[in-house]
Design a protein around this motif. Sequence first.
Motif, PDB file in Angstrom:
ATOM      1  N   ASP A  31      -1.312  21.581 -21.421  1.00 15.82           N
ATOM      2  CA  ASP A  31      -1.069  20.865 -22.672  1.00 15.82           C
ATOM      3  C   ASP A  31       0.423  20.542 -22.781  1.00 15.82           C
ATOM      4  O   ASP A  31       1.220  20.885 -21.900  1.00 15.82           O
ATOM      5  N   GLY A  32       0.806  19.863 -23.861  1.00 19.10           N
ATOM      6  CA  GLY A  32       2.191  19.438 -24.007  1.00 19.10           C
ATOM      7  C   GLY A  32       3.164  20.591 -24.134  1.00 19.10           C
ATOM      8  O   GLY A  32       4.297  20.514 -23.624  1.00 19.10           O
ATOM      9  N   SER A  99      -6.775  15.786 -31.330  1.00 19.83           N
ATOM     10  CA  SER A  99      -5.572  16.528 -30.972  1.00 19.83           C
ATOM     11  C   SER A  99      -5.723  17.161 -29.588  1.00 19.83           C
ATOM     12  O   SER A  99      -6.840  17.387 -29.103  1.00 19.83           O
ATOM     13  N   GLY A 100      -4.604  17.447 -28.976  1.00 18.16           N
ATOM     14  CA  GLY A 100      -4.632  18.008 -27.635  1.00 18.16           C
ATOM     15  C   GLY A 100      -5.357  19.343 -27.557  1.00 18.16           C
ATOM     16  O   GLY A 100      -6.142  19.589 -26.634  1.00 18.16           O
ATOM     17  N   PHE A 117      -8.656  26.647 -15.757  1.00 21.68           N
ATOM     18  CA  PHE A 117      -7.648  27.540 -16.310  1.00 21.68           C
ATOM     19  C   PHE A 117      -7.024  26.810 -17.501  1.00 21.68           C
ATOM     20  O   PHE A 117      -6.890  25.585 -17.473  1.00 21.68           O
ATOM     21  N   MET A 118      -6.609  27.556 -18.502  1.00 16.33           N
ATOM     22  CA  MET A 118      -5.944  26.954 -19.658  1.00 16.33           C
ATOM     23  C   MET A 118      -4.483  27.385 -19.651  1.00 16.33           C
ATOM     24  O   MET A 118      -4.179  28.583 -19.694  1.00 16.33           O
ATOM     25  N   ALA A 119      -3.565  26.415 -19.581  1.00 13.73           N
ATOM     26  CA  ALA A 119      -2.130  26.679 -19.566  1.00 13.73           C
ATOM     27  C   ALA A 119      -1.519  26.121 -20.845  1.00 13.73           C
ATOM     28  O   ALA A 119      -1.473  24.900 -21.034  1.00 13.73           O
ATOM     29  N   THR A 120      -1.051  27.004 -21.727  1.00 13.77           N
ATOM     30  CA  THR A 120      -0.538  26.568 -23.027  1.00 13.77           C
ATOM     31  C   THR A 120       0.441  27.592 -23.584  1.00 13.77           C
ATOM     32  O   THR A 120       0.406  28.776 -23.237  1.00 13.77           O
TER      33      THR A 120
END
Length: 248
Positions: A31-32, A99-100, A117-120
Amino acid sequence: MKITRQKHAKKHLGFFRNNFGVREPYQILLDGTFCQAALRGRIQLREQLPRYLMGETQLCTTRCVLKELETLGKDLYGAKLIAQKCQVRNCPHFKNAVSGSECLLSMVEEGNPHHYFMATQDQNLSVKVKKKPGVPLMFIIQNTIVLDKPSPKTVAFVKAVESGQLVSAHEKQSIKQLKEEQGLVKNPKQRRRKKHKKISGPNPLSCLKKKKKAQDTKSSASEKKRKRKRIRNRSTSKVLSEKQNDNE
């Protein structure tokens, strides 16, 4: 410190690999906020992520994340450039962007079948991800990438599967494949397609002219010949009979 981090990462990866079927190449949704943290920490994601995870990786994002970064303006211009270099995965918000965080959550619904995988760095998004079993979570702390340990929800889900109370999505998929291999379930791809009749031209044999008249003329000629032969035979028989009478 680096060795201990990799040991923890290897342990957590083994957990997700054995229980949820996570495999290489590891697909990491960015994500951003994660891109912005990598930019500030001068982290080369394409180089450091494969080293940390000790395997091939694919950096991914969605259209909604890219649109969100565009609307946020110049402050996140560098993060937008990093996200634009990632592979764009199709999300269900093609017409109306969301939204992201909402978009990324939708990508790991129904048991995370694509093993993302979730990178945030978003704390709210991290809390929601931890409530979904089988989703590895990554973040950046002190300019270093960290793979978080399995959440309590994920650990409880694995224990329930081991006790026979639940069946994981990975096990469902493997059972389905075994049934298809043994012929117990018909594979929808193997169903016969309906054959559509092709529109063809007229039959060339039907275009030939009929020869009935020629056959009729031939048959009438043969009948006339037969009649003539019969008449001749009758006349010869009459002549022979008259000669016999004269002799007598």
